[in-house]
Motif scaffolding. Structure first.
Motif, short mmCIF file in Angstrom:
data_model
loop_
_atom_site.label_atom_id
_atom_site.label_comp_id
_atom_site.label_asym_id
_atom_site.label_seq_id
_atom_site.Cartn_x
_atom_site.Cartn_y
_atom_site.Cartn_z
N THR A 113 -12.54 21.33 1.58
CA THR A 113 -11.49 20.37 1.23
C THR A 113 -10.65 19.95 2.43
O THR A 113 -10.09 20.78 3.14
CB THR A 113 -10.57 20.96 0.15
OG1 THR A 113 -11.38 21.34 -0.95
CG2 THR A 113 -9.54 19.94 -0.32
N THR A 114 -10.59 18.65 2.65
CA THR A 114 -9.87 18.06 3.77
C THR A 114 -8.96 16.98 3.19
O THR A 114 -9.39 16.25 2.29
CB THR A 114 -10.88 17.36 4.72
OG1 THR A 114 -11.88 18.31 5.06
CG2 THR A 114 -10.22 16.82 5.95
N ILE A 115 -7.73 16.90 3.70
CA ILE A 115 -6.83 15.87 3.18
C ILE A 115 -6.92 14.63 4.06
O ILE A 115 -6.57 14.67 5.24
CB ILE A 115 -5.36 16.37 3.15
CG1 ILE A 115 -5.23 17.72 2.42
CG2 ILE A 115 -4.44 15.31 2.55
CD1 ILE A 115 -5.61 17.69 0.96
N LEU A 116 -7.38 13.53 3.49
CA LEU A 116 -7.37 12.25 4.20
C LEU A 116 -6.08 11.55 3.82
O LEU A 116 -5.74 11.48 2.65
CB LEU A 116 -8.57 11.39 3.77
CG LEU A 116 -9.95 12.07 3.79
CD1 LEU A 116 -11.01 11.12 3.27
CD2 LEU A 116 -10.28 12.53 5.21
N GLU A 117 -5.38 11.07 4.84
CA GLU A 117 -4.10 10.43 4.55
C GLU A 117 -4.26 8.92 4.63
O GLU A 117 -4.31 8.35 5.70
CB GLU A 117 -3.05 10.94 5.55
CG GLU A 117 -1.66 10.56 5.13
CD GLU A 117 -0.60 11.20 6.04
OE1 GLU A 117 -0.83 12.33 6.54
OE2 GLU A 117 0.44 10.55 6.25
N MET A 118 -4.33 8.29 3.50
CA MET A 118 -4.54 6.84 3.46
C MET A 118 -3.18 6.14 3.43
O MET A 118 -2.33 6.47 2.60
CB MET A 118 -5.35 6.48 2.23
CG MET A 118 -5.65 5.01 2.13
SD MET A 118 -6.75 4.68 0.74
CE MET A 118 -6.97 2.90 0.93
N PRO A 168 0.84 -1.21 0.00
CA PRO A 168 0.00 0.00 0.00
C PRO A 168 0.87 1.26 0.00
O PRO A 168 1.93 1.29 0.61
CB PRO A 168 -0.79 -0.08 1.31
CG PRO A 168 -0.59 -1.46 1.84
CD PRO A 168 0.62 -2.06 1.18
N GLN A 169 0.41 2.27 -0.71
CA GLN A 169 1.17 3.53 -0.79
C GLN A 169 0.46 4.59 0.05
O GLN A 169 -0.71 4.44 0.40
CB GLN A 169 1.25 3.97 -2.24
CG GLN A 169 1.57 2.81 -3.18
CD GLN A 169 2.52 3.18 -4.28
OE1 GLN A 169 3.61 2.63 -4.35
NE2 GLN A 169 2.13 4.07 -5.16
N VAL A 170 1.18 5.65 0.35
CA VAL A 170 0.57 6.77 1.07
C VAL A 170 -0.21 7.61 0.05
O VAL A 170 0.38 8.10 -0.92
CB VAL A 170 1.64 7.67 1.72
CG1 VAL A 170 0.97 8.78 2.53
CG2 VAL A 170 2.58 6.86 2.58
N LEU A 171 -1.51 7.74 0.27
CA LEU A 171 -2.32 8.53 -0.67
C LEU A 171 -2.94 9.73 0.03
O LEU A 171 -3.73 9.55 0.96
CB LEU A 171 -3.46 7.68 -1.25
CG LEU A 171 -3.13 6.37 -1.95
CD1 LEU A 171 -4.41 5.70 -2.45
CD2 LEU A 171 -2.20 6.62 -3.12
N PRO A 172 -2.59 10.94 -0.38
CA PRO A 172 -3.34 12.09 0.12
C PRO A 172 -4.63 12.21 -0.69
O PRO A 172 -4.58 12.42 -1.90
CB PRO A 172 -2.41 13.27 -0.16
CG PRO A 172 -1.48 12.82 -1.23
CD PRO A 172 -1.51 11.31 -1.30
#
Ligand code: B3K
Ligand code: ZN
Length: 852
Positions: free
Chosen positions: A491-496, A471-475
């Motif tokens: 707009t909110t950044i979810l850090e996956m 899995p990669q880090v996805l903003p």
């Protein structure tokens, strides 16, 4: 000329150079087929190296003599260089070689273009000029003397002395050999000046052939804007008293960032309203900025080895994208970048040529100047900035410039500065540099008791040599809208970071409408089951312009897919939403023009592959034609008004405002032509006062089957202007009916103005064939045959351009058995050519052997 034996180079094999170079003196005695290069190089053992083997790269050089500390030596020569016994202490190497610029058709090293001498050394071209440690981690100060009878003789840095038949240059900044440049010719300069933030005056010149002097003003302004922007946005000032740009007709790519002496393909710098389109102006502005920005990201801080290419290219593309967003419309710039990313990088990432942003091995480094290294490399930096924020990004960059100025660096050095300034652990983020392939991101949502949940899952399909992905880090930038169109969560950044992950939003009164991946916050393929009416709603109401456009794009894509699959006609929800958008005066015309465009045929083909189906290029072409006709009919009342409302009375200016209006008027004209049979297009062609209008009208006339007169007229008007004639070649191929495309291209290769020695002309003709999917992939196989014929002819002359165009075949695994067999037969035919270049051999074997 034969290549040295192909050899695979691995990142993991890196070793420091045995000797470092303290200074270099080069003398060039210019002569077309017998240029002498005399080198005088001060070497010193590298204390960090394990070996003391003295090896200098050199290819296709005729060595006359060599000396160490004044005593003649007899080095052992091989295809790729020389070895010699050398002292384990500082010493002076001198040598004289002869080279033949005039017969150098590969356009790498020192070559001639229209009577002018010029160089291209990146990545490994300097070794075709003289014997040298031609690797980016060997940096040195260059002094150059040029002897010849040409009025203008240039090299890097500042001029130090000049006389009758000679000129001397000195570049005080240590640089690797790939940044060396020399130009000599009968040139004239368009000059300007710039005062840096700290008050230093810099002379600026754009050198061109006499006839082109009227096409330099725009480039000069773009250069000054770039210099100012880099001071303001990154705190970077220019560092020499002189900055020269030279336009060259025969050039393998867009331009090259040689220190203080950028060399440009004429198509990437020369512009005038009569001969250049708005798109040309925008591209020129971006390339000038890109090359200028390399002065810091690439030149002052360079790459330790070529595996680190994205260190300078990804970063510099990101910087030029930021510049364009600031100079023009941010939304339009982002949409255009994403269209290009999907068109080139996603295609590469999902086929046999897929490779990581930082590759781990190569045979020919020139084959890795790819959309993945450049464009995906830029996306990675954009994500980093999104994750840490603009301020922290700037702080990290400041530290990068402070800490590494004058060094040859790695991706590890780059990431370390952000770890040091933010305290974040970027080890998972680093996977973006190592894992190839485009992640698929799927999302489902639910709502209960005032809580809205988004559940994401990411997977990356296998790519050649990489079966399992982490899995990669996805903003993931998300906003939530209410049914009346108001934004309830900005707009909110979810850090996956996980393979599957949920995010919740509390305190809501009703289920919201999500806007996901705003601004295309990560380079992934997002899938989500949703309705056409929700997409239409987002197209109308999303406060994020990228996602408004994206919603329209998704509607168009779903419409085309349904048409291709079973002829389902377009839903009125789509056509109505498009009409409303087109008429919306509150929206930027450039944005509306983008909304009127359809997804590329390549994108539809990839979407079918993702759904486990086999695309039929002609069916996709037919569906796109039908859809365009239906849009034209649905908008028939709107089109004439749209066209009339966006005519411009003011004098032509290539700025964002005017070009947006022209883009919308021309989009309207293109649909209108389907209704009026080309009447309006004919009128525009006759009245056109700039190339944007003239070319758009010509394209409409060709599409309407009424282009013959205009095609002949256009040629007669512009026969003396090679850049315009390139457009003439390309347009005829790109707009031919699919069954005719190959034949039109082949016929144009017989035209007296066709030449395969000029990469622009070759690309305009054969590149247009490769980029016209229904024609290139026509069931007859003629597209494949014609391209292969010409790649076979070009390869012995110009391996770099040939290899680059081999990627036309990269989508073969997508197609039916018959097409696959036809493509593979052509690949094998090219591979069977005696003496095929290392460049093309590597490309074609990768394409053939790794079923992506
Ligand atoms: N650095 C050059 C590209 C060199 C390509 C060599 N095959 C242009 C650029 O990216 O700015
Ligand atoms: Zn670059």
């Amino acid at each position: 000329m034969r290549d040295a034996a192909p050899q695979t180079i691995y990142l993991s094999d890196y070793t420091p150079p045995a000797y470092l170079v303290e200074e270099v003196h080069l003398t060039f005695r210019l002569a077309p087929t017998s240029t002498r290069v005399i080198s005088h190089i001060r070497f010193a053992p590298n204390p960090e190296a394990a070996s003391r083997e003295f090896f200098l790269h050199g290819e296709q050089l005729d060595l006359k003599w060599a000396k160490i500390d004044g005593a003649e030596v007899a080095p052992v020569l091989s295809d790729d260089g020389l070895r010699c016994d050398a002292p384990d202490a500082p010493f002076t190497w001198e040598a004289e070689v002869e080279i033949s610029p005039e017969t150098n058709t590969a356009l790498e090293g020192l070559y001639m273009s229209n009577g002018m001498y010029c160089t291209q050394c990146e990545a490994e071209g300097f070794r075709k000029i003289t014997y040298y440690p031609d690797r980016p981690d060997v940096m040195s100060v260059f002094t150059v003397r040029i002897e010849g009878d040409l009025p203008v003789m240039l090299s890097n840095g500042n001029p130090t002395a000049t006389g009758d038949g000679w000129a001397e240059w000195h570049d005080p900044w240590p640089k690797p050999a790939y940044l060396f440049a020399l130009v000599a010719g009968d040139l004239v300069a368009h000059s300007g000046s710039f005062t840096t933030a700290s008050g230093r005056d810099v002379d600026l010149n754009i050198y061109v052939r006499k006839n082109d002097i009227g096409k330099c003003a725009f480039g000069m302004e773009a250069l000054k804007q770039s210099m100012r922007w880099d001071e303001q946005a990154y705190g970077r000032e220019y560092d020499l008293d002189l900055f020269n740009i030279v336009a060259v007709d025969d050039f393998n790519m867009g331009a090259m960032e040689n220190k203080g002496l950028n060399i440009f393909n004429s198509s990437a710098v020369l512009a005038s309203p009569e001969t250049s389109t708005d798109a040309n102006f925008e591209r020129i502005e971006a390339i000038i900025a890109h090359e200028y920005f390399h002065n810091w990201t690439g030149n002052r801080i360079t790459c330790r080895d070529w595996f680190q290419l994205c260190l300078k290219e990804g970063l510099t593309v990101f910087r030029d994208q930021q510049f364009t967003a600031d100079m023009r419309s941010e939304a339009v710039a982002r949409i255009s970048d994403v269209i290009a990313l999907r068109g080139r990088q996603f295609r590469e990432d999902n086929g046999p040529l897929a490779h990581p942003v930082r590759p781990e091995s190569f045979v020919e480094i020139n084959n890795f100047y790819t959309a993945t290294v450049y464009e995906k490399g830029a996306e990675v930096i954009r994500m980093l900035r999104t994750l840490i924020g603009a301020e922290a990004y700037r702080k990290g960059c400041d530290l990068y410039f402070d800490r590494h100025d004058g060094q040859a660096c790695t991706i590890e050095d780059w990431l370390q500065v952000f770890e040091d300034t933010t305290g974040r652990d970027l080890s998972q983020f680093k996977r973006w540099y190592a894992q190839a392939g485009t992640p698929r991101l799927s999302v489902t949502d639910s709502f209960a008791d005032g809580t809205y949940t988004l559940r994401f899952t990411q997977t990356t399909p296998p790519t050649p040599g990489q079966d399992d992905k982490q899995p990669q880090v996805l903003p993931i930038a998300v906003g939530l809208l209410a049914e009346d169109g108001t934004e309830i969560v900005p707009t909110t950044i979810l850090e996956m970071t996980e393979a599957s992950q949920s995010f919740t939003f509390d305190g809501l009164t009703a289920k919201p409408i999500p806007s996901i991946l705003r601004g295309f916050s990560a380079p992934v393929i997002l899938t989500r089951d949703t309705t056409a009416s929700e997409r239409a709603f987002l197209l109308a109401h999303d406060t994020d312009p990228f996602n408004a456009w994206e919603a329209g794009r998704a509607l168009a894509r779903d419409t085309l897919l349904a048409m291709v699959r079973d002829g389902t006609p377009p839903q009125t929800a789509y056509l109505d939403a498009l009409a409303t958008m087109a008429r919306d005066e509150a929206r930027d015309p450039a944005f509306r023009a983008l909304c009127l465009g359809l997804p590329s045929q390549d994108e539809i083909a990839q979407a079918l592959v993702d759904a486990g189906e086999t695309p039929d290029p002609e069916a996709i072409y037919d569906a796109a034609q039908t859809l365009r006709q239906m849009i034209a009919e649905h908008l028939q009342d709107t089109l004439p008004r749209l066209y009339a409302a966006h005519q411009i009375a003011d004098a032509y200016a290539p700025n964002a405002e005017q070009s947006g209006k022209r883009a919308l008027a021309n989009a309207a004209l293109s649909y209108l032509t389907r209704i009026d049979g080309g009447v309006q297009a004919g009128a525009q062609y006759e009245a056109a006062t700039n190339m944007t209008q003239q070319l758009a009208a010509l394209a409409c006339l060709i599409k309407a089957g009424k282009g013959d007169g205009a095609v002949a007229d256009f040629y007669n008007q512009w026969r003396e202007d090679r850049l315009v004639i390139d457009k003439w070649f390309g347009l005829q191929v790109a707009l031919a009916a699919p069954r005719d495309v190959a034949q039109v291209a082949e016929k144009l290769t017989q035209h007296p103005d066709f030449t395969m020695q000029n990469p622009n002309r070759f690309r305009a003709t054969l590149g247009a064939l490769a980029m016209t999917p229904a024609g290139f992939h026509h069931a007859s196989g003629e597209g494949y045959r014609v391209l292969a014929d010409w790649l076979i002819k070009l390869d012995p002359l110009n391996p770099q351009t040939t290899a680059r165009m081999c990627s036309a075949f990269e989508t073969w695994p997508r197609y039916d058995e018959d097409r696959q067999a036809k493509i593979l037969a052509q690949i094998d035919r090219i591979l069977a050519q005696e003496g095929l270049s290392r460049d093309s051999t590597e490309m074609l074997t990768r394409i053939r052997d790794a079923k992506g």
